[in-house]
Design a protein around this motif. Structure first.
Motif, PDB file in Angstrom:
ATOM      1  N   ILE A  90       0.797  -1.250  -0.177  1.00 56.64           N
ATOM      2  CA  ILE A  90      -0.141  -0.122   0.050  1.00 56.64           C
ATOM      3  C   ILE A  90       0.844   1.268   0.003  1.00 56.64           C
ATOM      4  CG2 ILE A  90      -1.760   1.473   1.182  1.00 56.64           C
ATOM      5  CD1 ILE A  90      -3.072  -1.253   2.298  1.00 56.64           C
ATOM      6  N   ILE A  91       2.111   1.182   0.726  1.00 54.74           N
ATOM      7  CA  ILE A  91       2.629   2.371   0.829  1.00 54.74           C
ATOM      8  C   ILE A  91       3.382   2.913  -0.427  1.00 54.74           C
ATOM      9  CG2 ILE A  91       4.634   3.695   2.099  1.00 54.74           C
ATOM     10  CD1 ILE A  91       2.264   2.924   4.113  1.00 54.74           C
ATOM     11  N   THR A  92       3.869   2.149  -0.949  1.00 54.51           N
ATOM     12  CA  THR A  92       4.622   2.235  -2.288  1.00 54.51           C
ATOM     13  C   THR A  92       3.573   2.636  -3.285  1.00 54.51           C
ATOM     14  OG1 THR A  92       4.901  -0.131  -2.830  1.00 54.51           O
ATOM     15  CG2 THR A  92       6.984   0.943  -2.083  1.00 54.51           C
ATOM     16  N   SER A  93       2.513   1.951  -3.102  1.00 54.31           N
ATOM     17  CA  SER A  93       1.346   2.332  -4.086  1.00 54.31           C
ATOM     18  C   SER A  93       0.983   3.825  -4.102  1.00 54.31           C
ATOM     19  CB  SER A  93       0.183   1.661  -3.898  1.00 54.31           C
ATOM     20  OG  SER A  93       0.275   0.383  -4.244  1.00 54.31           O
ATOM     21  N   ILE A  94       0.947   4.308  -2.775  1.00 56.67           N
ATOM     22  CA  ILE A  94       0.505   5.633  -2.585  1.00 56.67           C
ATOM     23  C   ILE A  94       1.689   6.658  -3.042  1.00 56.67           C
ATOM     24  CG2 ILE A  94       0.050   7.308  -0.752  1.00 56.67           C
ATOM     25  CD1 ILE A  94      -1.539   5.117   0.516  1.00 56.67           C
ATOM     26  N   ALA A  95       2.850   6.413  -2.335  1.00 56.84           N
ATOM     27  CA  ALA A  95       4.117   7.516  -2.584  1.00 56.84           C
ATOM     28  C   ALA A  95       4.783   7.035  -3.983  1.00 56.84           C
ATOM     29  CB  ALA A  95       5.222   7.481  -1.380  1.00 56.84           C
ATOM     30  N   SER A  96       4.091   7.221  -5.060  1.00 60.39           N
ATOM     31  CA  SER A  96       4.653   6.926  -6.205  1.00 60.39           C
ATOM     32  C   SER A  96       4.283   7.967  -7.302  1.00 60.39           C
ATOM     33  CB  SER A  96       4.261   5.605  -6.794  1.00 60.39           C
ATOM     34  OG  SER A  96       2.756   5.676  -7.183  1.00 60.39           O
ATOM     35  N   VAL A  97       4.982   8.111  -8.322  1.00 68.51           N
ATOM     36  CA  VAL A  97       4.691   8.983  -9.463  1.00 68.51           C
ATOM     37  C   VAL A  97       3.358   8.478 -10.156  1.00 68.51           C
ATOM     38  CG1 VAL A  97       5.395   9.541 -11.854  1.00 68.51           C
ATOM     39  CG2 VAL A  97       7.166   9.166 -10.175  1.00 68.51           C
ATOM     40  N   THR A  98       3.008   7.346  -9.941  1.00 68.24           N
ATOM     41  CA  THR A  98       1.603   7.080 -10.487  1.00 68.24           C
ATOM     42  C   THR A  98       0.672   7.733  -9.701  1.00 68.24           C
ATOM     43  OG1 THR A  98       2.777   4.706 -10.952  1.00 68.24           O
ATOM     44  CG2 THR A  98       0.357   5.095 -11.388  1.00 68.24           C
ATOM     45  N   VAL A 140      -5.379   3.708  -7.576  1.00 75.59           N
ATOM     46  CA  VAL A 140      -3.998   3.261  -7.152  1.00 75.59           C
ATOM     47  C   VAL A 140      -3.824   2.012  -6.273  1.00 75.59           C
ATOM     48  CG1 VAL A 140      -1.844   4.137  -5.786  1.00 75.59           C
ATOM     49  CG2 VAL A 140      -2.712   5.506  -7.459  1.00 75.59           C
ATOM     50  N   LEU A 141      -5.086   1.661  -5.458  1.00 72.41           N
ATOM     51  CA  LEU A 141      -4.951   0.688  -4.589  1.00 72.41           C
ATOM     52  C   LEU A 141      -6.126  -0.314  -5.163  1.00 72.41           C
ATOM     53  CD1 LEU A 141      -5.469   2.500  -1.092  1.00 72.41           C
ATOM     54  CD2 LEU A 141      -3.559   1.656  -2.068  1.00 72.41           C
ATOM     55  N   GLN A 142      -6.140  -0.307  -6.342  1.00 77.07           N
ATOM     56  CA  GLN A 142      -6.935  -1.340  -6.811  1.00 77.07           C
ATOM     57  C   GLN A 142      -6.260  -2.806  -6.711  1.00 77.07           C
ATOM     58  OE1 GLN A 142      -7.702  -0.586 -10.962  1.00 77.07           O
ATOM     59  NE2 GLN A 142      -9.818   0.286 -10.456  1.00 77.07           N
ATOM     60  N   GLY A 143      -6.851  -3.774  -6.439  1.00 82.94           N
ATOM     61  CA  GLY A 143      -5.942  -4.942  -6.254  1.00 82.94           C
ATOM     62  C   GLY A 143      -5.881  -5.261  -4.883  1.00 82.94           C
ATOM     63  N   HIS A 144      -6.047  -4.339  -4.003  1.00 83.01           N
ATOM     64  CA  HIS A 144      -6.039  -4.663  -2.609  1.00 83.01           C
ATOM     65  C   HIS A 144      -7.518  -5.095  -2.151  1.00 83.01           C
ATOM     66  CE1 HIS A 144      -1.876  -3.376  -2.064  1.00 83.01           C
ATOM     67  NE2 HIS A 144      -2.161  -2.237  -3.004  1.00 83.01           N
ATOM     68  N   ALA A 145      -7.386  -5.194  -0.975  1.00 88.39           N
ATOM     69  CA  ALA A 145      -8.890  -5.629  -0.030  1.00 88.39           C
ATOM     70  C   ALA A 145      -9.902  -4.967  -0.442  1.00 88.39           C
ATOM     71  CB  ALA A 145      -8.548  -5.946   1.385  1.00 88.39           C
ATOM     72  N   ARG A 146     -11.111  -5.621  -0.797  1.00 88.27           N
ATOM     73  CA  ARG A 146     -12.302  -4.998  -1.109  1.00 88.27           C
ATOM     74  C   ARG A 146     -12.857  -4.066  -0.009  1.00 88.27           C
ATOM     75  NH1 ARG A 146     -17.583  -5.313  -3.063  1.00 88.27           N
ATOM     76  NH2 ARG A 146     -18.064  -3.043  -2.950  1.00 88.27           N
ATOM     77  N   ALA A 147     -12.982  -4.578   1.099  1.00 91.81           N
ATOM     78  CA  ALA A 147     -13.269  -3.619   2.285  1.00 91.81           C
ATOM     79  C   ALA A 147     -12.343  -2.478   2.415  1.00 91.81           C
ATOM     80  CB  ALA A 147     -12.895  -4.424   3.731  1.00 91.81           C
TER      81      ALA A 147
END
Lengths: 502, 357, 302
Positions: C3-11, C255-262
């Motif tokens: 999650i962290i790397t998803s957030i702090a990214s150029v993406t 960006v967090l697609q693919g992580h838990a549904r909840a």
């Protein structure tokens, strides 16, 4: 001398009331023309019609010989007609310069405002007024005198040749008022036509060249005013003639029976001790039972803060108020603070008192109606129908309703009654009735405090007058044993105290 | 002029407004149908057949009208205090979930006399609590239109989240069935001709709620003061009326009433809650409130009108999309609001003339 | 990816910029409207109308004309809102809510008529991607430039042009403006039309990004944009900045697609909860710099 502006037989109706009927007016260049009459005579409406703000139902207006058509403020301004209204039309959040040029902004390419050019124009206008204002200051920071100067500057900015001022001295001290007329004379000498709407006869006699007298929507007479020392310039005679035209059979100073000499031994019911709040600084005052004290002052010198503290709406930063009886307050803005205009007269008559009428099974509608009817009747409110919305009542009747409510609250006579500008915008009959009720309340044992900018009213009504300025009580005027005011209580002298330096 | 005349005039004004609003609905319907290339007459007849043309249809109209009675009343309670509760959608969604979940969690043998009142209280409390943030925000100066709509969105996501987190039945996206005695009886048990229709005793509860609330409001201090606050809060404040509290009260009551709309859908129809059940009742409630003029018969009539449109929409769906009904809702709102200002000034001038006699 | 790397990214940054475009455009629309004194809760509906109009036209006539269609529809709705409010003397909120309802239902009706589906329109291509990679997609998108331009243009126009001064005057003191000879109703209608056009453009940006129009796709963004306007003290630049913050929260979803549904459900709520919190904390006591225009909500004829 040319006729700059002419109104020809204009009518204006508001609902069932005929505000102006068959009124004609002619303003000449180089002259100061006064429009006088009592409150409600139609002067302001006529002024609004003459300057394009209000469309007449009948009749029309001509500016420099040409009919004003379309009859709009914009067209009038374009023709060189400007108005300075009683309630200033300034936008607090904008700057002095923005306000001055609004509607007549000089532009460069792409619609950009030419600020420099505008500034120069403003300076020229201010120079004519011998005034100085910071073009970038927010209008909200300006005091009353500066606001009026800005209003006039705005009119000059648009190169007005005809300037109409509605009750310009209502918020000025006698000194500032004099200065204003000196300015107006200078503007008139420059070839403009100046009209001043006022109810102050002395101003007319001192400064105007011509006067139109109105009563109940009609123009009663148009006269010249003489000051040249010739036969026609007897001031007393001219005054009587004007008063006769304006009031027919009554004197301008309302003839309410003087309150009896204040009972010097009666108990002090209200003590204001070193009160500080906002503009208010170290205010001290005492009011005894059966005494009517007048607080004379121009708006903005601490009256609002004082009333707010007495009403419990504001905490003073220092000092205290000691009240030895219940306080009832009649605020100065009846439309915003006194009444719920969209609600019925009945609802307004008992506003805030519904707890009294709450029983086990809810409100007692019958009791509410009975009480409302009683108050409306006692207060002399007309029409006496409690189901009407309060907005349907005239200003005077609305005020009577608010006062009736305040007076009805405590049956025992012993209470403190504070009234702020009780007869502002109220016709003369209603004003007299209101004065009567105030005097009656005092005689029944109340301690009464009247805040007003109208010195004539205070002199008629009060046992003593205290002047408030810059948040302090600075002077007092008393009646002598015979009930006459002492020498220090002329309007000029009281007015001078109202602007005394700190 | 007597009080009776004033009341009669006000009633006249309201009747005219309701009639005009209904006419506007009909004109809007005809226009939209015509724009769609169909015959207004044919569609109207289809709609009438599908709604008032059969006992089943009438039952369905009443079923669709049931939540509107509650949400219309809810919005009205807010409006008369000067507040716009556009959050009825969210309030009823959360309340429905609560009713479904708690209704299923009760012991299976709970008698109706316990279960139903309990769930009514749950619905009201949860609805009110979903309006509470908006009430608090209003007290610090944030307008309730924004906050209630934001809360709608939060509710939509929250409901999904909670269902996913365990409130739902295994393998489904709905709560388990509520206990048998919590369900509200369908009216077709009493009146067989309603056979198959989903209308339940909830509609009776709805009408009763509207009647009682409208009766109490002008007779209570809180109700009267709310109206005054709506008209001029400064004057009220100066005279000692607790303005902020009255507003908060109105929003909370409004939320509670919106929550009660869950009775018809959860307890009277499905017997469980699934996401999306009852959607649309919030905005339609706004239309019902504005058309209903705060009168019992007005609100009932308006609810039936929009219920008819909703049910009729299904009947003509093959030809004209049912969403046309939403457009009609919006048009009616504007038309009635437009007329309201005119009618109010007509009324005032009439009163002035009469009062002067 | 965690999650962290998803957030702090150029993406994330690029995604935020991309997500922010509709919010920012709608917020500028709100600024124009509200600074002129007309409360506008219909930004949401205007976005929807603009989205559908742009897709419907772009499908056959290309993306540029689609934009024109969106602007036209938005301006028309804005003008309608102002006219109903000022001339009809209706509370602007009632008018705004009604427009939202009509827009939501109306877009579905139109979609049914055009595409036989009331939920999705067929796909279309928006503006061609010029650069490579996700950053390029954003930076070279004409609508991204439009959003930036709108902020600058709004701020500058209000401060420096004659029309801008008059708009502000109508918002801060309508009676005074009228006495100065300004046509308040006309000025407001124009200002709200500009606002509507910008909001509609925001809707178009949303639709172009998804390459189709979906029913209700604005998803509450219009209300968040309005909240941003209110919270920023009705100032163009600050409103846009706030929108970026909200957009960042919105972007988390993608960006967090693919992580838990909840987690996704919770993230979905974030922009709205953030807006509510901001309203709670920042609504009090903002002094005259952050205060609403003094004439907001008063009809010109009062």
């Amino acid at each position: 001398m040319a006729v700059a502006l002419r109104a020809l037989s204009v009518d204006k109706r508001y609902g069932p009331t005929l505000a102006v009927s068959g009124a004609s007016l002619a303003l000449e260049t180089g002259k100061i023309h006064a429009i006088v009459g009592e409150n409600g005579a139609g002067k302001s409406t006529l002024a609004s019609i003459a300057t394009g703000l209000v469309r007449p139902d009948e009749g029309h207006v001509e500016v420099f010989g040409e009919r004003l058509s379309p009859h709009t403020a914009r067209a009038a301004i374009a023709r060189g007609v400007g108005i300075v209204q009683q309630h200033f039309r300034l936008i607090d959040a904008l700057s002095v310069l923005d306000n001055a040029m609004l509607g007549a902004e000089p532009v460069r390419s792409f619609g950009r405002i030419d600020r420099e050019g505008a500034r120069v124009k403003l300076e020229r206008a201010l120079a004519q007024l011998r005034a100085k204002l910071d073009p970038n200051a927010r209008v909200s920071t300006l005091g009353v005198g500066d606001r009026q100067r800005l209003e006039i500057a705005r009119v000059l900015f648009c190169e007005a040749r005809v300037i109409v001022l509605d009750e310009p001295t209502a918020v000025l001290t006698p000194e500032d008022a004099h200065a204003l007329y000196v300015t107006l004379r200078r503007l008139a000498d420059d070839g403009r036509a100046i009209a001043v709407v006022t109810h102050k006869m002395d101003e007319v006699l001192d400064h105007a060249d011509e006067v139109t007298v109105m009563r109940r929507g009609r123009v009663v007479s148009t006269r010249a005013v003489y000051r040249d020392g010739g036969r026609a310039s007897n001031r007393g005679e001219q005054r009587r003639a004007l008063l006769h035209d304006a009031f027919h059979d009554s004197d301008e100073a309302s003839s309410v029976a003087l309150p009896g000499a204040g009972d010097g031994d009666s108990q002090v019911l209200l003590e204001i001790d070193g009160l500080e709040a906002g503009v208010l600084q170290g205010a001290r005052l005492e009011v005894r039972a059966r005494e009517i004290v007048g607080l004379a002052g121009v708006d903005g010198n601490g009256q609002r803060e004082l009333v707010d503290v007495l009403a419990g709406l504001r905490e003073p930063s220092k000092g205290a108020v000691h009240a030895h009886a219940p306080i009832e307050i009649v605020h100065d803005d009846r439309q915003r603070r006194g009444l719920v205009l969209a609600a019925s007269v009945a609802d307004n008559a008992v506003l805030g008192e519904l707890r009294r009428f709450s029983g086990v099974i809810g409100l007692d509608g019958g009791a509410i109606r009975n009480e409302a009817e009683r108050r409306v009747h006692d207060g002399g409110v007309v029409p006496a129908s409690i189901d009407l919305p309060a907005s349907a009542l005239s200003g005077g009747n609305q005020q009577k309703l608010v006062i009736a409510r305040a007076l009805a609250r405590d049956d025992a006579g012993r209470r403190i009654l504070v009234l702020a500008q009780p007869t502002r915008g109220v016709d003369i009959n209603a004003a007299r009735q209101i004065h009567r009720r105030i005097v009656d309340a005092a005689e029944a044992g109340a301690a009464v405090l009247v805040l007003s900018a109208d010195l004539d009213e205070l002199r008629v009504l009060c046992h003593r007058i205290v002047v408030i300025t810059h948040g302090r009580m600075v002077g007092e005027a008393l009646r002598d044993a015979r009930g006459q005011w002492d020498e220090s209580a002329t309007n000029e002298k009281l007015g001078a105290r109202m602007v005394a330096a700190r | 002029m007597s009080a009776r005349t004033a009341t009669r005039l006000a009633l006249e004004a309201d009747i005219w407004t309701i009639a005009a609003g209904t006419a506007v609905a009909q004109i809007a319907f005809a226009t939209l149908v015509w724009l769609y290339g169909d015959s207004p007459r044919a569609m109207t007849m289809l709609m009438v057949e599908g709604t008032w043309g059969s006992a089943y249809g009438i039952g369905q109209v009443m079923f669709k009208a049931t939540p509107l009675l509650f949400t219309g009343l809810a919005v009205h309670v807010g409006l008369r205090a000067g507040l716009f509760n556009v959050g009825a959608e969210g309030q009823l969604a959360v309340a429905s979930l609560a009713v479904g979940a708690i209704g299923a969690w009760l012991p299976a043998s709970t008698p109706a006399l316990v279960a139903v009142p309990l769930l009514v209280v749950v619905a009201g409390c949860v609805g009110a609590s979903w309006a509470a943030p908006a009430a608090l925000l209003r007290a610090v100066g944030a307008h309730e239109v924004i906050s209630t709509i934001l809360l709608n969105r939060v509710a939509a996501a929250l409901v999904g989240l909670l269902l996913g987190l365990g409130l739902a039945q295994k393998g489904a996206v709905r709560t388990p069935d509520v206990v048998p005695h919590a369900r509200l009886a369908r009216l077709d048990r009493l009146i067989p001709s309603f056979e198959g229709s989903a209308v339940s005793t909830a509609v009776l509860i709805g009408v009763a709620t509207v009647a009682i609330t409208l009766w109490i409001l002008p007779r209570s201090r809180a109700g009267r003061e709310q109206e005054l606050v709506a008209k001029n809060d400064e004057a009220c404040f100066v005279e000692g009326i607790p303005v902020a509290w009255r507003r908060a009260q109105a929003l909370l009551v409004s939320g509670a009433l919106a929550g009660l709309a869950s009775l018809g859908t959860v307890l009277g129809y499905k017997g469980y809650y699934e996401q999306g059940l009852g959607a649309g009742a919030g905005f339609a409630g706004l239309a019902v409130a504005i058309l209903g003029r705060g009168r019992l018969l007005g609100i009932v009539f308006a609810a039936l009108l929009f219920g008819t449109l909703a049910q009729g929409g299904l009947a003509i769906n093959a030809h004209v999309p049912a969403e046309v009904m939403e457009v009609i809702q919006g048009v009616v709102i504007v038309a009635v609001a437009l007329g309201d200002a005119r009618i109010r000034s007509w009324l005032t001038s009439k009163l002035v003339v009469l009062g002067a006699r | 990816m965690s999650i962290i790397t998803s957030i702090a990214s150029v993406t994330m940054l690029a995604q935020t910029a991309r997500t922010a475009v509709p919010y920012v455009l709608a917020s500028q629309g709100g600024v124009w409207s509200e600074r002129s004194g007309v409360v506008n809760v219909a930004l949401e509906g205007m976005m929807l109308a603009g989205g559908l109009a742009s897709v419907a036209v772009a499908h056959d006539h290309g993306p540029a004309l689609g934009i024109v269609a969106a602007l036209a529809v938005g301006a028309a709705l804005g003008a309608l809102h102002a006219i109903i409010t000022e001339w009809g003397r209706i509370d602007a909120i009632v008018s705004g809510v009604a427009i939202n309802i009509v827009a939501l239902g109306g877009t579905r009706v139109v979609m049914r008529a055009l595409y036989q589906s009331s939920s999705n329109s067929p796909s279309m291509t928006g503006f061609e991607a010029y650069g490579g990679g996700i950053v390029g997609r954003v930076v070279f998108d004409p609508l991204f430039a439009a959003a930036l331009g709108a902020v600058v243009a709004t701020a500058v126009a209000l401060r420096v042009t004659r029309f801008g001064l008059r708009v502000r005057a109508c918002g801060e003191g309508p009676r005074a403006a009228r006495a100065a000879g300004i046509a308040v109703v006309r000025t407001r209608v124009i200002a709200v039309a500009i606002g509507g056009a910008l909001a509609a453009l925001g809707g178009a940006a949303l639709a172009y990004d998804e390459h189709q129009f979906q029913s209700g796709m604005s998803g509450g963004r219009g209300f968040i944009a309005l909240a941003a306007v209110v919270l920023s003290g009705w100032r163009a630049g600050r409103a846009a900045a706030l929108c970026v913050v909200f957009a960042a929260l919105d972007a988390l979803q993608v960006v967090l697609q693919g992580h838990a549904r909840a987690l996704q459900d919770m993230v979905q709520m974030l922009p709205f909860i953030a807006a509510l919190l901001a309203l709670a904390l920042l609504s009090r006591n903002r002094g005259h710099a952050g205060a609403p225009p003094a004439g907001l909500g008063t009809n010109a004829t009062e």
